[in-house]
Scaffold this active site. Structure first.
Site, PDB file in Angstrom:
ATOM      1  N   SER A 120       0.846  -1.190   0.000  1.00  0.00           N
ATOM      2  CA  SER A 120       0.000   0.000   0.000  1.00  0.00           C
ATOM      3  C   SER A 120       0.888   1.248   0.000  1.00  0.00           C
ATOM      4  O   SER A 120       1.678   1.448  -0.924  1.00  0.00           O
ATOM      5  CB  SER A 120      -0.952  -0.027   1.191  1.00  0.00           C
ATOM      6  OG  SER A 120      -1.932   0.967   1.072  1.00  0.00           O
ATOM      7  N   ASP A 125      -8.903  -5.661  -5.022  1.00  0.00           N
ATOM      8  CA  ASP A 125      -8.510  -4.517  -4.205  1.00  0.00           C
ATOM      9  C   ASP A 125      -9.364  -3.305  -4.557  1.00  0.00           C
ATOM     10  O   ASP A 125      -9.368  -2.845  -5.697  1.00  0.00           O
ATOM     11  CB  ASP A 125      -7.030  -4.200  -4.448  1.00  0.00           C
ATOM     12  CG  ASP A 125      -6.484  -3.159  -3.485  1.00  0.00           C
ATOM     13  OD1 ASP A 125      -7.278  -2.506  -2.793  1.00  0.00           O
ATOM     14  OD2 ASP A 125      -5.254  -3.017  -3.429  1.00  0.00           O
ATOM     15  N   HIS A 174      -7.050  -5.782  -0.799  1.00  0.00           N
ATOM     16  CA  HIS A 174      -5.930  -4.866  -0.563  1.00  0.00           C
ATOM     17  C   HIS A 174      -4.883  -5.446   0.382  1.00  0.00           C
ATOM     18  O   HIS A 174      -3.687  -5.259   0.178  1.00  0.00           O
ATOM     19  CB  HIS A 174      -6.462  -3.541  -0.007  1.00  0.00           C
ATOM     20  CG  HIS A 174      -5.421  -2.487   0.115  1.00  0.00           C
ATOM     21  ND1 HIS A 174      -4.703  -2.022  -0.963  1.00  0.00           N
ATOM     22  CD2 HIS A 174      -4.940  -1.799   1.195  1.00  0.00           C
ATOM     23  CE1 HIS A 174      -3.846  -1.089  -0.573  1.00  0.00           C
ATOM     24  NE2 HIS A 174      -3.961  -0.946   0.738  1.00  0.00           N
TER      25      HIS A 174
END
Length: 739
Positions: free
Chosen positions: A596, A684, A716
């Site tokens: 991320s 995601d 995610h």
């Protein structure tokens, strides 16, 4: 006449074959393939070892008083990954503690634990305080069942799916709850509103058929198909389920619990107009605390334009505490702890936001409250929270508002555990999960201390094993050129983990591990990725750059508008600090990994420092914030992160998109030399997988080494057990290949 044409013959020259070289080449390739197979087997074995260690996730305490003794039963629920099944197992285990009747806060004896009892299909569970009944919501063959268990076995079972009063029960951490009434004849939970009930008219059914393709919003990443929650009550005597009426139509209820007397309920309501924004990992969503009577009357108990969560009722029923923060801005912030006097209806602040903590002092509240957090006298509240590079256990006294630490002091050089996570406190017995980078989770207990005393901690379950790693905490001060003029003087930190002895070489390769968020933290706790890398011979530097939680609200705010620069320089500064402080680290063999925002920074680092890092592995990274704008479930953060204000009616401008692009790793793609491994989740909703694909194509077009792994069923967090094992294996093989 016969004409004879000469025959044209083509001669081919054959070079003599050196069969010795051919055989040698084949042998080398076979040996290389065999070595890779053995290497993969070793890596998988190591990951199975470190990821398969159990972790306590919740606990419950019950008490029994005998003529001469006081007995406490601690029931802990554990989670354990199993690579063979490709799933996480859960099980229960019990301990009996014996205390003196006159000095019940002194544990005399801990009896051996009972056997581990597997838990299958449980979504939610809750124990009643008086009769010790255990309520369970369970998935079974496509149906959701509500079971009530007592000391004699299964007492009652309701098929919630067949009753058709609502959709699926919510079992997530954002909305989910299961709460017993005082009389222990009713249960409270939250479920999805049903789209079709038996009371609908023919016209309504026709309308539903017409509208079945209408888009239905939900609450985003990890909350897909959770759209319209309703508060439900089960009457266990009649076996009926009712959906409570009166919740405001622009509010989605969750985290419900009974009010004193069980004639009304408290709940947190998230406002979903004009549209829903992603809720997971976002404590900045507009919400309020509500009280709903069973007859349908609803009132708001908290202020407007705030974000609230985690309502917890005191044992005496006089006070409701909850967390409160700002709306919008950083997605995770330092929050204040509010207390509502239910008799006077007055709200006051028990703990305020900490802007800039002093060294060694309490740094603020950054994490959710445990469901059991009150002392028996309703005067003290216990909680865990990030504190610089640690996760510590704290207690606040409501009378003095003084905060004290219940864990070992971070300044104690003999401190074993870097992380103390509260599971529950009941009957004044605290149950915690403790760990450190070289020590897997342990289950510990201790009684709340009297004023001026410390906790006498006892260990119920030691970790299965400890590991021969060394770990140290680094404090890093940015040089004047990298100081933030608006938030001057801030520092940050990192946790360095490395094998006690290098496996082969004199110097150890270093993997820089960057957390996502960005407003989260790498505490000095057990992390199976870090442990696996260290066991395979790598040193790991986990960086808590400015903007991480645990360093005060000023640190969090300092990153707004500075992503792609301040955080990148902080990570680089931490790496240089580690290399200068430890000469056993190999400055020529450096890699960077993260997910991320950690993937965002990893790609920035190999682009901004192309000669410094030799490999990169990024999970679901943000690559181009401008193209992410229309696909993310947290569009507000896309504006906030680059320093721009956000409103629901925001229309992108050329200036805004330019600012987002300027701060994105894609602008440095042409400078990337290090081989890049990308791992993307096909589902995601926080960071579209097309972000990673954008970098993949940019690197491929330049013949730069790049490999992409696609996990179509994952989101995610890439949290499936098989996905995590696959990511670890491929990351280590990538590091071995390029370091």
């Amino acid at each position: 006449m016969v004409i004879c044409c000469p025959l044209a013959v083509a001669f081919i020259h054959y070079t003599p074959v050196n069969w010795t070289k051919v055989v040698s080449s084949i042998h080398e390739r076979n040996m290389e393939a065999l070595q890779k197979q053995m290497e993969a087997t070793q890596i998988t074995g190591v990951y199975g070892e470190v990821s398969g260690l159990p972790t306590p996730v919740s606990a419950h305490v019950s008490e029994e008083q005998l003529p001469e003794l006081r007995m406490y039963t601690v029931t802990a629920e554990w989670s354990q990954s199993d690579l063979v099944r490709g799933s996480r197992l859960r099980y229960l285990q019990q301990w009996t503690l014996v205390a003196d009747i006159n000095d019940h806060k002194s544990i005399r004896t801990i009896l051996p634990p009972g056997p581990c009892v597997p838990v299958s299909g449980e979504l939610l569970s809750a124990r009643s305080l008086i009769r010790g009944l255990r309520a369970v919501v369970r998935d079974a063959g496509g149906h959701q069942l509500l079971e009530i268990w007592d000391h004699h076995g299964l007492r009652k079972c309701l098929n919630l799916t067949a009753l058709n009063k609502h959709g699926r029960v919510y079992d997530d951490a954002q909305f989910g709850c299961l709460s017993w009434s005082e009389c222990e004849n009713k249960l409270l939970y939250v479920a999805e509103k049903t789209k079709n009930t038996s009371t609908e008219t023919h016209d309504e059914e026709s309308a539903w058929g017409k509208d079945r393709s209408v888009y239905c919003e939900d609450w985003g990443e990890a909350l897909t198909n959770k759209s319209v929650p309703v508060v439900c009550v089960v009457n266990l005597q009649s076996g009926t389920v009712s959906v409570l009426q009166g919740v405001p139509p622009d509010v989605s209820p969750g985290q419900a619990l009974w009010a004193p007397g069980s004639q009304s309920v408290f709940f947190v309501g998230w406002y979903h107009e004009p549209f829903r924004l992603g809720l997971r990992f976002c404590s900045n969503r507009r919400s309020a605390l509500f009280k709903l009577d069973l007859d349908g009357h609803c009132e708001c108990l908290s202020g407007d334009n705030q974000s609230v969560s985690c309502p917890r009722l005191s044992p005496d029923g006089s006070t409701l505490i909850y967390l409160q923060g700002r709306v919008f801005g950083p997605h995770n912030q330092c929050q204040c702890l509010q207390q509502l006097d239910l008799k006077s209806r007055k709200t006051s602040t028990l703990l305020d936001v900490v802007n800039r903590p002093q060294t060694g002092e309490f740094a603020g509240v950054y994490e959710a409250l445990a469901s059991g957090c009150w002392s028996a006298d309703s005067q003290r509240v216990v909680f865990s929270s990030a504190c610089r590079n640690w996760k510590d256990l704290f207690m606040v006294d409501r009378r003095s508002k003084k905060v004290s630490s219940l864990s070992d002091s971070p300044s104690d050089l003999s401190r074993v555990y870097g992380s103390w996570k509260l599971l529950t406190v009941q009957k004044d017995l605290i149950v915690v999960c403790c760990s450190s980078p070289n020590t897997p989770p342990a289950l510990r207990v201790g009684f709340l201390p009297s004023a001026g005393e410390t906790v006498n901690w006892r260990t119920l379950q030691q970790p299965v094993m400890t590991f021969d790693f060394r770990w140290t905490v680094l404090d890093v001060k940015p040089p004047p050129a990298e100081d933030n003029t608006h938030y001057s003087g801030l520092d940050f930190g990192a946790v360095l983990v490395k094998p006690s002895r290098p496996l082969h070489e004199a110097k150890t390769p270093l993997v820089v591990f960057i957390h996502g968020g960005p407003h989260s933290q790498f505490p000095a706790e057990w992390n199976c990725t870090t442990a696996g890398l260290a066991k395979l011979g790598f040193a790991v530097l986990m960086v808590n750059y400015r903007g991480s939680t645990g360093f005060g609200q000023d640190s969090i705010l300092s990153l707004i508008g500075q992503i792609g620069s301040q955080d990148v320089k902080d990570v680089q500064r931490a790496v240089l600090t580690a290399l200068q402080s430890d000469i056993t680290l190999d400055s020529k063999r450096l890699a960077v990994i993260g997910g991320s925002h950690g993937g965002f920074l990893s790609c920035h680092l190999v682009g901004q420092y192309p000669e410094f890092y030799r490999a990169c592995a990024a999970r679901n990274p943000v690559i181009n914030a401008a193209t992410l704008l229309g696909t993310s479930d947290i569009v507000d953060w896309r504006y906030t992160s680059v320093g721009l204000p956000y409103s629901y009616d925001q229309i992108p401008t050329a200036e805004a998109l330019a600012a987002m692009l300027e701060k994105s790793p894609i602008t440095h793609a042409a400078q990337i030399k290090a081989p890049v491994l990308l791992m993307l989740g096909g589902r995601d909703r926080r960071v579209s997988p097309h972000q990673g694909l954008e970098l993949y194509k940019a690197l491929k077009s330049r013949a730069s080494p790049v490999r992409l792994l696609w996990f179509p069923e994952d989101g995610h967090s890439l949290s499936r057990v098989d996905t995590q094992a696959d990511c670890f294996l491929n990351t280590v093989l990538w590091l071995h290949q390029h370091l």
